[in-house]
Scaffold this active site. Structure first.
Site, PDB file in Angstrom:
ATOM      1  N   ILE A   1      -7.304  78.234  82.432  1.00  0.00           N
ATOM      2  CA  ILE A   1      -6.346  78.114  81.336  1.00  0.00           C
ATOM      3  C   ILE A   1      -4.965  77.650  81.812  1.00  0.00           C
ATOM      4  O   ILE A   1      -4.216  77.044  81.058  1.00  0.00           O
ATOM      5  CB  ILE A   1      -6.271  79.445  80.550  1.00  0.00           C
ATOM      6  CG1 ILE A   1      -5.434  79.334  79.280  1.00  0.00           C
ATOM      7  CG2 ILE A   1      -5.758  80.581  81.388  1.00  0.00           C
ATOM      8  CD1 ILE A   1      -5.542  80.541  78.342  1.00  0.00           C
TER       9      ILE A   1
ATOM     10  N   TYR B   1      -5.760  89.356  84.804  1.00  0.00           N
ATOM     11  CA  TYR B   1      -5.165  89.334  83.461  1.00  0.00           C
ATOM     12  C   TYR B   1      -5.625  90.571  82.675  1.00  0.00           C
ATOM     13  O   TYR B   1      -6.831  90.775  82.493  1.00  0.00           O
ATOM     14  CB  TYR B   1      -5.609  88.025  82.786  1.00  0.00           C
ATOM     15  CG  TYR B   1      -5.504  87.953  81.289  1.00  0.00           C
ATOM     16  CD1 TYR B   1      -4.291  88.149  80.639  1.00  0.00           C
ATOM     17  CD2 TYR B   1      -6.633  87.645  80.511  1.00  0.00           C
ATOM     18  CE1 TYR B   1      -4.215  88.060  79.250  1.00  0.00           C
ATOM     19  CE2 TYR B   1      -6.561  87.544  79.132  1.00  0.00           C
ATOM     20  CZ  TYR B   1      -5.348  87.760  78.500  1.00  0.00           C
ATOM     21  OH  TYR B   1      -5.281  87.656  77.136  1.00  0.00           O
TER      22      TYR B   1
END
Ligand SMILES: Cc1ncc(COP(=O)(O)O)c(C=O)c1O
Length: 473
Positions: A235, A148
Site C-alpha cells: 500500500i 500495522y
C-alpha cells in the site's frame, strides 16, 4: 439483554483491536482536536497515516477536467450507465489504468495484467478477503513485528484466522531474519496452529523502511520450503522517496525466474490501494493482484461485499489515464513526503530523539526508550499518556504495533500542516528538555541535524528553536 439479541460476533470485542491505544488515541484526538485559531491547545493528530501533501495536484487536474467529475465522456452523459453498472469484475478501463499505475510506481520494471486484479473496498477489504480465501478459522499467518495495528481487525476478526508474530529486533533495524521466521513457525506449531502463509508490509508500516532483496529471498525460500502463501501488502509502494530502491516481491520472483514455477507464483498475492499514494482513503479503492486463477475467481465473488462504486471507478480511470499527471504526481508527492519527513526527523533530533533510518511511508519510527520511567510496556503506556494528555500529541505506541521492545513510537507527518508540525516540535521540546534525558551518543545542544544544510529546512528549524511562539502546552 443486548447479548441475547445479537450474535456473539456482534457483542464480543475479542480480536477486533478497537481497545488498542492506536484507536484510543484517535478517540482522544476527536474529543479535543487542535486548531491553530479555534483550539490552539488541542491534541495534534500524529497517529494517522494519511497523505494530505499533494491534494493540490489532484485538485488542479480536476479543475481542468470537469468532464470527468460530472460524468461526461466525449461530451455525452455517462450518468445512466454508471448508475446501473454493478459488474463485480469492475470497469475494464479502470483496471487497465490501475495496472499501469502500479507498474509506473515500480519504475516500469514490471508489467501488471488487468485481468489478474480483483477490486476491493480498500486494502482493508483486500487483506480480509485474502484471509478468507487462503485460510480456515484457527489457521495462522505469520506477520513480522512491529506491524500495522489494523491487521488484528482485518486479518483475524471476522475470519477467525490467527496471527503469529515474527519478532524483529532493533539490533538490526527490525529486519526480517531466517531465524525469526523459523522461530515464529515453531511457535505456531507449538500452539497447534497450521501455518498458511506469511504477510509482509513492504514498505513497512510502522517502520517506513523497504525490504531488502536478502530479506525477500529468505521469505521466498521459506515459503517454497514450507509450501505456504506470501501476501505482500504494498500500500505504501508509491511513497518510496529515498534509496535504497524499492523491490516488490513480484520483481524478485521474475528476476529469479520463479514465475515459471507456477507452484510458488500461484502462492504470491499482492495487496494495493490508492489510500496512501494518492491520499484517497475515503474513495475506498483497493485491490488484490494474484497469478492464482482459483483465488482470483473466489476473491471476485467475495468482492460483492465491498465493491468500489462505479462513479469512483469512472472518475479515477480518467485521472490515472493521464500519464503526464501520474508521472508528475508520483515525483512531486515523493519529494514532498521526503521534505516533511526530514523536518520531523530533524525536529526530533534537535531534542535528542532519534528515528530509525527510513526511506518510505508517511511516518517515522521514533526511539524514545531513554524517556521511559521504567523499561516496560507499563512504562511505555505511562509515557504515551503523558504525550497525549500533557504534551497534546497523539502518536502510536510501539505496543499497539506489537513491537516487543518498549519505548518505540510511530509519528505521522503527512496529515498535518507545516505549522502544526512546528507546534508539535515545540511541545515535544518543552516536554523533553526539563527531563534532561538525551539518547545515547547524542548530547543536547551538540546535536547537528544533517539536514540543516538545506536552507529552507534550517530556516524552519531555527524558527522552531527561537520561536517567539511559546510552546503552547
Ligand atoms: C499496511 C496497511 N494495510 C492496509 C491499510 C488499510 O488501508 P485502506 O484504506 O486501503 O483500507 C493500511 C492503512 O493504514 C495500512 O497501513
Amino acid at each position: 439483554m443486548q447479548k441475547m439479541l445479537l450474535s456473539e460476533k456482534a457483542t464480543s470485542n475479542s480480536s477486533h483491536g478497537q481497545d488498542s491505544s492506536y484507536f484510543l488515541g484517535w478517540q482522544e484526538y476527536e474529543k479535543n482536536p487542535y486548531h491553530d485559531v479555534h483550539n490552539p491547545t488541542g491534541i495534534i493528530q500524529m497517529g494517522l497515516a494519511e497523505n494530505q501533501l499533494s491534494f493540490d495536484i489532484i485538485e488542479s487536474w480536476i479543475a481542468t477536467n470537469v468532464d470527468s467529475t460530472d460524468f461526461h465522456k466525449n461530451g455525452k452523459s455517462m450518468f445512466r450507465e454508471l448508475a446501473l453498472f454493478q459488474d463485480y469484475h469492475g470497469l475494464p478501463a479502470f483496471k487497465n489504468v490501475l495496472a499501469e499505475f502500479m507498474a509506473e510506481i515500480r519504475g516500469n520494471k514490471l508489467r501488471f495484467e488487468a485481468n489478474k486484479i480483483v477490486l476491493t473496498a480498500g486494502s482493508t477489504s483486500a487483506n480480509e478477503t485474502l484471509m478468507f480465501c487462503l485460510a480456515e478459522p484457527g489457521q495462522a499467518f505469520l506477520v513480522p513485528t512491529p506491524y500495522y495495528p489494523g491487521f488484528d481487525r482485518d486479518l483475524k476478526w471476522r475470519t477467525g484466522v490467527e496471527i503469529v508474530p515474527i519478532h524483529c529486533s532493533s539490533s538490526d533495524g527490525f529486519r526480517l531474519t531466517e531465524s525469526a521466521l523459523e522461530e515464529s513457525y515453531q511457535q505456531a506449531q507449538e500452539l497447534k496452529l497450521r501455518v498458511k502463509g506469511v504477510l509482509i508490509t513492504n514498505p513497512s508500516n510502522p517502520l517506513g523502511t523497504t525490504m531488502t532483496k536478502k530479506e525477500l529471498n529468505y521469505l521466498i525460500n521459506f515459503s517454497i520450503a514450507k509450501r505456504i502463501h506470501i501476501v505482500s501488502d504494498e500500500i505504501f509502494s508509491g511513497t518510496v522517496f529515498d534509496s535504497p530502491q524499492y523491490t516488490s516481491i513480484a520483481e524478485l520472483v521474475v528476476e529469479r525466474k520463479l514465475n515459471q514455477m507456477t507452484d510458488i507464483w500461484n502462492r504470491i498475492h499482492i495487496v494495493y490501494s490508492l489510500s496512501k499514494d494518492l491520499g484517497l482513503p475515503g474513495f475506498r479503492v483497493g485491490l488484490i493482484y494474484s497469478n492464482n486463477e482459483k483465488l482470483l475467481s473466489a476473491a471476485t465473488k467475495m468482492s460483492s461485499f465491498g465493491l468500489v462504486s462505479s462513479q469512483t471507478q469512472f472518475f479515477l480511470s480518467k485521472i490515472l489515464a493521464d500519464k503526464k499527471f501520474t508521472r508528475n504526481y508520483i515525483r512531486t508527492n515523493k519529494k514532498r513526503i521526503r521534505e516533511r519527513k526530514e523536518m520531523l526527523v530533524c525536529g526530533l533530533l534537535n531534542v535528542g530523539i532519534k528515528c530509525l533510518d527510513s526511506n518510505a511511508g508517511l511516518f517515522c519510527w521514533a526511539d524514545m526508550r531513554h524517556l521511559l520511567g521504567e523499561n516496560s510496556f507499563e512504562g511505555e503506556m505511562a509515557l504515551w499518556k503523558k504525550i497525549v494528555y500533557e504534551v497534546g500529541l497523539n502518536i502510536s505506541p510501539g505496543s499497539s504495533c506489537h513491537c516487543v521492545e518498549p519505548g518505540w513510537f510511530r509519528i505521522c507527518f503527512a496529515n498535518v500542516s507545516k505549522e502544526a508540525l512546528s507546534v508539535s516540535m515545540n511541545r515535544i521540546k518543552a516536554f523533553v528538555e526539563p527531563m534532561g534525558r538525551v539518547a545515547n551518543g547524542l548530547s543536547q545542544g551538540e546535536v547537528v541535524c544533517k539536514y540543516w544544510r538545506m536552507r529552507s529546512l534550517s530556516k524552519w528549524v531555527s524558527q522552531l528553536s527561537f520561536s517567539d511562539r511559546e510552546a503552547d502546552r
